[in-house]
Design an enzyme around this catalytic site. Structure first.
Site, PDB file in Angstrom:
ATOM      1  N   ALA A  42       3.884  -0.029  -5.668  1.00 37.43           N
ATOM      2  CA  ALA A  42       3.864  -1.379  -6.447  1.00 37.43           C
ATOM      3  C   ALA A  42       4.179  -1.143  -7.781  1.00 37.43           C
ATOM      4  O   ALA A  42       4.275  -2.179  -8.493  1.00 37.43           O
ATOM      5  CB  ALA A  42       2.568  -2.259  -6.200  1.00 37.43           C
ATOM      6  N   ASP A  95      -7.211   2.275  -8.169  1.00 33.75           N
ATOM      7  CA  ASP A  95      -7.530   3.639  -8.598  1.00 33.75           C
ATOM      8  C   ASP A  95      -7.888   3.809 -10.103  1.00 33.75           C
ATOM      9  O   ASP A  95      -7.017   3.334 -10.829  1.00 33.75           O
ATOM     10  CB  ASP A  95      -6.455   4.563  -8.173  1.00 33.75           C
ATOM     11  CG  ASP A  95      -5.962   4.670  -6.729  1.00 33.75           C
ATOM     12  OD1 ASP A  95      -7.147   4.217  -5.916  1.00 33.75           O
ATOM     13  OD2 ASP A  95      -5.163   4.924  -6.065  1.00 33.75           O
ATOM     14  N   GLU A 150       0.992  -1.157  -0.009  1.00 36.03           N
ATOM     15  CA  GLU A 150      -0.087   0.012   0.016  1.00 36.03           C
ATOM     16  C   GLU A 150       1.109   1.121   0.018  1.00 36.03           C
ATOM     17  O   GLU A 150       1.796   1.413   0.672  1.00 36.03           O
ATOM     18  CB  GLU A 150      -0.865  -0.046   1.397  1.00 36.03           C
ATOM     19  CG  GLU A 150      -1.603   1.152   1.599  1.00 36.03           C
ATOM     20  CD  GLU A 150      -2.596   1.665   0.356  1.00 36.03           C
ATOM     21  OE1 GLU A 150      -3.381   0.777  -0.203  1.00 36.03           O
ATOM     22  OE2 GLU A 150      -2.422   2.741  -0.129  1.00 36.03           O
ATOM     23  N   ILE A 151       0.689   2.253  -0.892  1.00 37.06           N
ATOM     24  CA  ILE A 151       1.381   3.345  -1.072  1.00 37.06           C
ATOM     25  C   ILE A 151       0.952   4.443   0.124  1.00 37.06           C
ATOM     26  O   ILE A 151       1.996   5.216   0.225  1.00 37.06           O
ATOM     27  CB  ILE A 151       1.061   3.975  -2.500  1.00 37.06           C
ATOM     28  CG1 ILE A 151       2.373   4.692  -2.853  1.00 37.06           C
ATOM     29  CG2 ILE A 151      -0.157   4.739  -2.659  1.00 37.06           C
ATOM     30  CD1 ILE A 151       2.517   5.108  -4.270  1.00 37.06           C
TER      31      ILE A 151
HETATM   32  C1  LIG Z   1      -9.391   2.177  -4.278  1.00 38.07           C
HETATM   33  S1  LIG Z   1      -8.361   1.500  -3.225  1.00 38.07           S
HETATM   34  C2  LIG Z   1      -8.730  -0.044  -3.086  1.00 38.07           C
HETATM   35  C3  LIG Z   1      -8.155  -0.689  -1.662  1.00 38.07           C
HETATM   36  C4  LIG Z   1      -8.453  -2.169  -1.663  1.00 38.07           C
HETATM   37  N1  LIG Z   1      -7.748  -3.020  -2.686  1.00 38.07           N
HETATM   38  C5  LIG Z   1      -9.776  -2.670  -1.817  1.00 38.07           C
HETATM   39  O1  LIG Z   1     -10.376  -2.916  -2.719  1.00 38.07           O
HETATM   40  O2  LIG Z   1     -10.809  -2.353  -0.608  1.00 38.07           O
HETATM   41  C6  LIG Z   1      -6.662   1.651  -4.108  1.00 38.07           C
HETATM   42  C7  LIG Z   1      -5.555   1.349  -3.150  1.00 38.07           C
HETATM   43  O3  LIG Z   1      -4.420   1.338  -3.947  1.00 38.07           O
HETATM   44  C8  LIG Z   1      -3.476   2.095  -3.320  1.00 38.07           C
HETATM   45  N2  LIG Z   1      -2.511   2.261  -4.471  1.00 38.07           N
HETATM   46  C9  LIG Z   1      -2.844   3.275  -5.669  1.00 38.07           C
HETATM   47  N3  LIG Z   1      -1.490   3.100  -6.219  1.00 38.07           N
HETATM   48  C10 LIG Z   1      -0.558   2.173  -5.595  1.00 38.07           C
HETATM   49  C11 LIG Z   1       0.797   1.968  -5.973  1.00 38.07           C
HETATM   50  N4  LIG Z   1       1.408   2.519  -7.102  1.00 38.07           N
HETATM   51  N5  LIG Z   1       1.401   0.987  -5.026  1.00 38.07           N
HETATM   52  C12 LIG Z   1       0.682   0.613  -3.874  1.00 38.07           C
HETATM   53  N6  LIG Z   1      -0.619   1.191  -3.760  1.00 38.07           N
HETATM   54  C13 LIG Z   1      -1.213   2.030  -4.400  1.00 38.07           C
HETATM   55  C14 LIG Z   1      -4.084   3.250  -3.189  1.00 38.07           C
HETATM   56  O4  LIG Z   1      -3.367   4.089  -1.805  1.00 38.07           O
HETATM   57  C15 LIG Z   1      -5.349   2.687  -2.440  1.00 38.07           C
HETATM   58  O5  LIG Z   1      -5.381   2.532  -0.930  1.00 38.07           O
END
Ligand SMILES: C[S@@+](CC[C@H](N)C(=O)[O-])C[C@H]1O[C@@H](n2cnc3c(N)ncnc32)[C@H](O)[C@@H]1O
Length: 306
Positions: free
Chosen positions: A183, A205, A145-146
């Site tokens: 990631a 996202d 998680e970022i």
């Molecule tokens: C819309 S949320 C979905 C969270 C979870 N997967 C769910 O289904 O409840 C997308 C998540 O991806 C994380 N994220 C976005 N880009 C990322 C990256 N490059 N590396 C790690 N995490 C990332 C965001 O911070 C966010 O918490």
């Protein structure tokens, strides 16, 4: 703060940094703001922690999401000053899985130690991780998680769950962990070729605007990286409520020679598809709003198919 309470680091708000030389009125305003911020910081420090009040499972409180709020999006192209190992060999996993992984210094080429096999990319608040922990108790599962606060929430959630189940025979939740990472940038620093059996991309996202599409977590280039990290027969799981993003992910994985889409029948019979539909925080939100959930899963092929 008691010894059995996990403290989270917060930047200290100091007087000297806040109140410099200024007029009396300005100083009073600044003092009030400072007092307010200090009291909020103290409150957060107390509330953000996992609290162990005494003996017994019921006394261990899970952290509350509302104290870990952060902006909804984090730019994956920013320099986040993240820590990452030079190579998978340099990673000390015992810090994340202390009950399972021996310290790195005790591992030599002859000792077989377990490896992370399942990755939840952009794990958000960790709903999927928590469900996968009991579904695959003998596998190591990692959430990446970022966002800082969100990672801290998941970390605290896991600590509390481990404590709650410490007395149980299975010692549940020792097989899940979370790592703050981008990631899109550093996955091969953490995992070897063919190490993973499952990669989850749950409600990533959407980056709606065309000029932002390059920030999407599935692109042709990243699909090649995922194929490198997955073993043959490994699976990429995707789910989203955004049709356009679903079509984008399908297009990029479909076009990739190392991936083949799994059938609807396969999806319906797979336990993980059910879990990502109902146990992710985003999945629950979509359910409440009666939105659509689009699923697409791909198997990593042995050889490229053109
Ligand atoms: C819309 S949320 C979905 C969270 C979870 N997967 C769910 O289904 O409840 C997308 C998540 O991806 C994380 N994220 C976005 N880009 C990322 C990256 N490059 N590396 C790690 N995490 C990332 C965001 O911070 C966010 O918490």
């Amino acid at each position: 703060m008691s010894d059995n309470t996990k403290a989270l680091e917060e930047p200290n708000i100091t007087e000297s940094a806040e109140i410099g030389s200024s007029t009396t009125e300005q100083t009073t305003g600044k003092r009030k703001r400072l007092d307010y911020r200090q009291s909020q910081q103290a409150k957060r420090k107390e509330l953000k922690t996992v609290v162990f009040e005494g003996e017994g499972e019921e006394k261990i409180k899970l952290p509350k999401k509302k104290y870990y709020r952060q902006r909804a999006h984090s730019n994956p192209f920013s320099d986040h000053l993240l820590e990452y190992p030079k190579s998978p060999n340099d990673m000390d996993w015992s810090k994340l899985y202390p009950a399972i992984m021996p310290p790195k210094s005790n591992i030599n080429s002859k000792t077989a130690s377990p490896k992370v096999e399942i990755a939840d990319i952009g794990c958000g608040f960790g709903g999927l991780l928590v469900s996968l922990a009991t579904e695959f108790p003998d596998k190591l599962i990692l959430g990446m998680e970022i966002r800082v606060q969100v990672t801290q929430y998941v970390e605290d959630r896991i600590i509390a769950l481990r404590q709650q189940h410490a007395a149980s025979e299975q010692k549940l939740y020792n097989n899940i962990a979370v790592l703050r990472a981008n990631a899109m940038k550093f996955l091969p620093n953490f995992f070897e070729k063919g190490q993973l059996s499952k990669m989850f991309f749950c409600f990533p996202d959407p980056h709606f605007k065309a000029r932002k599409h390059k920030a999407r977590i599935i692109t042709s280039t990243l699909a090649s990286e995922y194929a490198y990290l997955l073993r043959p027969g490994g699976v990429v799981y995707t789910i989203t409520d955004v049709k356009d993003l679903h079509e984008w992910m399908v297009k990029h994985l479909e076009e990739h020679p190392m991936f083949k889409r799994l059938s609807k029948e396969w999806e319906d019979s797979d336990k993980c598809v059910q879990i990502m539909r109902k146990d992710t925080e985003e999945g629950k939100k979509v359910e409440r709003n009666q939105g659509d959930k689009f699923v697409a899963c791909y198997v990593r092929l042995e050889k490229p198919e053109y």
